[in-house]
Design a protein around this motif. Structure first.
Motif, PDB file in Angstrom:
ATOM      1  N   UNK A  77       0.847  -1.193   0.000  1.00  0.00           N
ATOM      2  CA  UNK A  77       0.000   0.000   0.000  1.00  0.00           C
ATOM      3  C   UNK A  77       0.884   1.245   0.000  1.00  0.00           C
ATOM      4  N   UNK A  78       0.246   2.397  -0.170  1.00  0.00           N
ATOM      5  CA  UNK A  78       0.985   3.662  -0.216  1.00  0.00           C
ATOM      6  C   UNK A  78       0.939   4.241  -1.618  1.00  0.00           C
ATOM      7  N   UNK A  79       1.573   5.396  -1.790  1.00  0.00           N
ATOM      8  CA  UNK A  79       1.525   6.100  -3.069  1.00  0.00           C
ATOM      9  C   UNK A  79       2.932   6.342  -3.600  1.00  0.00           C
ATOM     10  N   UNK A  80       3.103   6.095  -4.903  1.00  0.00           N
ATOM     11  CA  UNK A  80       4.344   6.401  -5.611  1.00  0.00           C
ATOM     12  C   UNK A  80       3.999   7.398  -6.715  1.00  0.00           C
ATOM     13  N   UNK A  81       4.677   8.539  -6.720  1.00  0.00           N
ATOM     14  CA  UNK A  81       4.390   9.590  -7.698  1.00  0.00           C
ATOM     15  C   UNK A  81       5.585   9.790  -8.622  1.00  0.00           C
ATOM     16  N   UNK A  82       5.303   9.968  -9.905  1.00  0.00           N
ATOM     17  CA  UNK A  82       6.344  10.269 -10.894  1.00  0.00           C
ATOM     18  C   UNK A  82       6.030  11.635 -11.477  1.00  0.00           C
ATOM     19  N   UNK A  83       7.030  12.507 -11.517  1.00  0.00           N
ATOM     20  CA  UNK A  83       6.785  13.873 -11.943  1.00  0.00           C
ATOM     21  C   UNK A  83       7.805  14.317 -12.987  1.00  0.00           C
ATOM     22  N   UNK A 110      -3.348   2.558 -10.970  1.00  0.00           N
ATOM     23  CA  UNK A 110      -2.512   3.566 -11.615  1.00  0.00           C
ATOM     24  C   UNK A 110      -3.419   4.633 -12.206  1.00  0.00           C
ATOM     25  N   UNK A 111      -3.168   5.904 -11.836  1.00  0.00           N
ATOM     26  CA  UNK A 111      -3.943   7.026 -12.352  1.00  0.00           C
ATOM     27  C   UNK A 111      -3.020   7.834 -13.259  1.00  0.00           C
ATOM     28  N   UNK A 112      -3.442   8.071 -14.487  1.00  0.00           N
ATOM     29  CA  UNK A 112      -2.590   8.761 -15.443  1.00  0.00           C
ATOM     30  C   UNK A 112      -2.045  10.076 -14.930  1.00  0.00           C
ATOM     31  N   UNK A 113      -2.883  10.861 -14.249  1.00  0.00           N
ATOM     32  CA  UNK A 113      -2.415  12.151 -13.727  1.00  0.00           C
ATOM     33  C   UNK A 113      -3.373  12.644 -12.650  1.00  0.00           C
ATOM     34  N   UNK A 126       4.844   7.414  -0.322  1.00  0.00           N
ATOM     35  CA  UNK A 126       6.045   6.662   0.053  1.00  0.00           C
ATOM     36  C   UNK A 126       7.287   7.133  -0.707  1.00  0.00           C
ATOM     37  N   UNK A 127       7.086   7.544  -1.963  1.00  0.00           N
ATOM     38  CA  UNK A 127       8.257   7.880  -2.788  1.00  0.00           C
ATOM     39  C   UNK A 127       7.834   8.775  -3.945  1.00  0.00           C
ATOM     40  N   UNK A 128       8.724   9.708  -4.322  1.00  0.00           N
ATOM     41  CA  UNK A 128       8.491  10.585  -5.468  1.00  0.00           C
ATOM     42  C   UNK A 128       9.692  10.482  -6.406  1.00  0.00           C
ATOM     43  N   UNK A 129       9.420  10.306  -7.703  1.00  0.00           N
ATOM     44  CA  UNK A 129      10.474  10.265  -8.719  1.00  0.00           C
ATOM     45  C   UNK A 129      10.287  11.459  -9.639  1.00  0.00           C
ATOM     46  N   UNK A 130      11.305  12.300  -9.765  1.00  0.00           N
ATOM     47  CA  UNK A 130      11.316  13.359 -10.785  1.00  0.00           C
ATOM     48  C   UNK A 130      12.275  12.917 -11.876  1.00  0.00           C
ATOM     49  N   UNK A 131      11.921  13.139 -13.135  1.00  0.00           N
ATOM     50  CA  UNK A 131      12.799  12.672 -14.199  1.00  0.00           C
ATOM     51  C   UNK A 131      12.827  13.605 -15.402  1.00  0.00           C
ATOM     52  N   UNK A 132      13.913  13.500 -16.150  1.00  0.00           N
ATOM     53  CA  UNK A 132      14.105  14.208 -17.419  1.00  0.00           C
ATOM     54  C   UNK A 132      14.775  13.242 -18.384  1.00  0.00           C
ATOM     55  N   UNK A 133      14.681  13.531 -19.670  1.00  0.00           N
ATOM     56  CA  UNK A 133      15.385  12.743 -20.677  1.00  0.00           C
ATOM     57  C   UNK A 133      16.446  13.611 -21.333  1.00  0.00           C
ATOM     58  N   UNK A 134      17.654  13.071 -21.445  1.00  0.00           N
ATOM     59  CA  UNK A 134      18.740  13.761 -22.148  1.00  0.00           C
ATOM     60  C   UNK A 134      19.200  12.878 -23.307  1.00  0.00           C
ATOM     61  N   UNK A 184       9.061  10.843 -20.169  1.00  0.00           N
ATOM     62  CA  UNK A 184       9.098   9.397 -19.935  1.00  0.00           C
ATOM     63  C   UNK A 184       8.381   8.923 -18.692  1.00  0.00           C
ATOM     64  N   UNK A 185       7.490   9.748 -18.136  1.00  0.00           N
ATOM     65  CA  UNK A 185       6.784   9.364 -16.907  1.00  0.00           C
ATOM     66  C   UNK A 185       5.940   8.107 -17.115  1.00  0.00           C
ATOM     67  N   UNK A 186       5.198   8.075 -18.234  1.00  0.00           N
ATOM     68  CA  UNK A 186       4.319   6.925 -18.492  1.00  0.00           C
ATOM     69  C   UNK A 186       5.131   5.645 -18.638  1.00  0.00           C
ATOM     70  N   UNK A 187       6.264   5.724 -19.306  1.00  0.00           N
ATOM     71  CA  UNK A 187       7.107   4.537 -19.466  1.00  0.00           C
ATOM     72  C   UNK A 187       7.598   4.036 -18.117  1.00  0.00           C
ATOM     73  N   UNK A 188       7.966   4.957 -17.222  1.00  0.00           N
ATOM     74  CA  UNK A 188       8.407   4.552 -15.882  1.00  0.00           C
ATOM     75  C   UNK A 188       7.279   3.861 -15.127  1.00  0.00           C
ATOM     76  N   UNK A 189       6.058   4.412 -15.220  1.00  0.00           N
ATOM     77  CA  UNK A 189       4.925   3.792 -14.536  1.00  0.00           C
ATOM     78  C   UNK A 189       4.600   2.421 -15.128  1.00  0.00           C
ATOM     79  N   UNK A 190       4.599   2.334 -16.454  1.00  0.00           N
ATOM     80  CA  UNK A 190       4.347   1.040 -17.100  1.00  0.00           C
ATOM     81  C   UNK A 190       5.384   0.001 -16.666  1.00  0.00           C
TER      82      UNK A 190
END
Length: 570
Positions: free
Chosen positions: A322-328, A396-399, A450-458, A334-340
């Motif tokens: 249980x808990x929440x994981x957020x990707x921002x 999983x909620x898209x946004x 529980x956790x937050x992931x921030x990401x960028x693509x280079x 690439x947020x959707x790819x990380x969630x998938x």
């Protein structure tokens, strides 16, 4: 090749040998190549790497006694590019540079062609001042600015010949319209198939078809950067746009409002989805096709490039019951790819996984996916309420876009469900304050997340042309790296080659900021700590910021200093 051209080539060869720029063996090889290709000797010698273009241009300027210009140092005026027809530019390898009163300066590969100069004077109605330019640079600029009409379309179709016939667009039955005959015209159909196939072949993520007053433009987004590939004739505008809209089950008669649709294309044994978006613009409609190629989808989190501690924290969070994981991150990061990928990791026979997405980008076997449709009332919040009556383990909620969705998601995370979602924020700590600003109570955020992931693509450095590079201290200082530390870095860049189409980059890599919520961070959230305080605490606990992760990947030769500087903030 006429006698004059042969004499010029022989004279040039002698000059190059006398200047020590070519050996006799290299000259022989270049002359043999010239016999088969019928191209100019100077161009062949530069293309084969025997002589630099700058040196070759100096020798040619001396031979013809005509001034030379370095095109890499010249700033083009786009208006000049309209003075000479594209077919003449392509055929004779020339480029209009500037106009001074009644005099037009034209860069040419062969400025001794007096007949051509007379023709150009008649066409442009200007007095001509010919200058010599490197043929390789000229060809590259011509390809960039002029290779955009019927000739290029035919080149594309010729390249795809034998393959386009294997392409089948899978679409709904087409509606009958007054323009059906025009829309079904074979060249237009083949052109669309060719463009779509070429975009997939080149690894593009998006295909932009744009309408302007006197021209059209087709661009691909490759490795995050837009690249122009052609400019179809404006006369094809209506047929191309209508054809794409029909294949996407959109209303071709409606040109006043944006529309969204999908189409599928079968390439051999592969089926590729395209998400289609139309937008009314001043001179027609702009269409963007997002390419959803499941064959290029990597769903193994261990290959994403997470730092060891970050990967360990992420795995622990998604394996929690249980808990929440957020990707921002911004759109296209690439947020959707990380969630998938996270869902794929925890997709087992004994779990019920449900997703609400807008839209569903990829079909994942074994996962119940719902496409949000706001126009009929099926919003994220509505779908989430329904999910909770469907006995889910993982949601999983898209946004999370509003307080209602955020509140239901938080409650689900607090009542025994693992909830994954995305937000649009700049970094991981600001995600916490974004949810609180949205109206979610701080104690709920502190308890559920529980956790937050921030990401960028280079962009990745191309492995085929990777070479060492040196930066000065000021460039290191822009990344916050002092002079004493700068000496420890051995950096690289891509020189540009055929594999990367001259960009120096091929493929993309992720930069990740993974913030696991420790007891101290939870207490700070309850106290109303600022984003800066949360960031400082997370870094003291071992979190790498996006900039830190970028510097690590720069130091290991994954990407360049410029990419890290462009995609991350201090």
């Amino acid at each position: 090749m006429n006698a004059v051209a042969v004499a010029n080539a022989n004279a040039l060869g002698e000059m190059l040998i006398q200047d020590g720029l070519l050996t006799q063996a290299q000259l022989t090889a270049a002359l043999n190549e010239q016999k088969s290709t019928r191209q100019r000797l100077g161009y062949i010698a530069v293309k084969l790497g025997f002589v630099s273009e700058v040196a070759m241009t100096k020798v040619l300027a001396r031979q013809f006694r005509i001034p030379a210009v370095d095109l890499s140092q010249f700033e083009f005026d786009p208006k000049m590019l309209q003075l000479i027809p594209g077919e003449i530019v392509r055929k004779h390898i020339l480029l209009p540079l500037k106009r001074d009163g009644r005099t037009l300066t034209v860069a040419m590969a062969d400025p001794t062609d007096s007949g051509l100069l007379q023709d150009l004077k008649f066409i442009t109605r200007f007095d001509l001042f010919p200058v010599l330019a490197g043929e390789l640079s000229l060809r590259n600029l011509i390809e960039k600015h002029f290779e955009t009409s019927e000739g290029q379309l035919q080149d594309l179709l010729r390249d795809m010949e034998g393959l386009v016939d294997e392409v089948e667009v899978l679409a709904e039955e087409e509606e009958e319209t007054a323009t059906q005959e025009q829309i079904d015209d074979a060249p237009d159909v083949k052109l669309i198939n060719g463009i779509l196939m070429d975009a997939v072949k080149r690894g593009a993520s998006d295909n932009h078809v744009e309408s302007f007053e006197h021209e059209m433009r087709v661009r691909y987004r490759i490795d995050g950067a837009l690249v122009e590939v052609m400019r179809p004739p404006p006369r094809m505008r209506a047929a191309l746009i209508s054809r794409i809209k029909i294949l996407s089950s959109l209303n071709i008669a409606e040109r006043r409002v944006p529309q969204d649709g999908r189409l599928k294309m079968k390439m051999g044994s592969r089926v590729i989805d395209f998400r289609v978006s139309t937008l009314p613009v001043l001179f027609g409609e702009k269409i963007v096709l997002r390419i959803l190629d499941k064959g290029n989808l990597t769903l193994d989190l261990t290959t994403f490039g997470f730092a060891k501690r970050a990967e360990k924290d992420l795995m622990r969070a998604i394996l929690n019951p249980y808990g929440m994981v957020l990707v921002t991150g911004p759109t296209g990061s690439g947020k959707t790819t990380t969630l998938y990928s996270a869902l794929q990791r925890i997709n087992t026979i004994d779990t019920n996984i449900m997703t609400a997405e807008d839209p569903v980008e990829y079909n994942l076997p074994g996962i119940n996916q719902v496409a949000v449709r706001n126009e009929i009332g099926l919003t994220f919040a509505t779908a989430l309420k329904a999910f909770l009556r469907q006995d889910p383990n993982i949601i999983m909620i898209g946004e999370i876009r509003d307080l209602e969705t955020g509140s239901i998601a938080i409650k689900a995370a607090l009542t025994g469900h693992l909830v994954l979602s995305t937000l649009h924020t700049n970094d991981a700590p600001s995600t916490i304050t974004r949810m609180i600003d949205m109206g979610v109570e701080p104690f709920n955020v502190a308890s559920a997340v529980n956790l937050v992931v921030a990401q960028r693509l280079v962009r990745r450095i191309c492995k085929s042309c990777k070479e060492p590079v040196t930066y000065d201290e000021s460039e290191f200082e822009s990344l916050g790296i002092g002079p004493e530390e700068a000496g420890n870095f051995s950096l690289h860049r891509g020189a540009g080659c055929d594999a990367c189409t001259g960009t120096g980059y091929k493929g993309r890599a992720g930069l990740y900021e993974v913030m696991a919520l420790s007891p101290e961070l939870r207490r700070m959230i309850l106290r109303g700590a600022s984003v800066a305080e949360l960031r400082d605490q997370a870094v003291s606990e071992g979190m790498l910021t996006l900039r830190m992760d970028g510097i690590d990947k720069m130091a290991t030769g994954v990407t360049t200093l410029e990419e890290v500087l462009k995609e991350t903030a201090e």
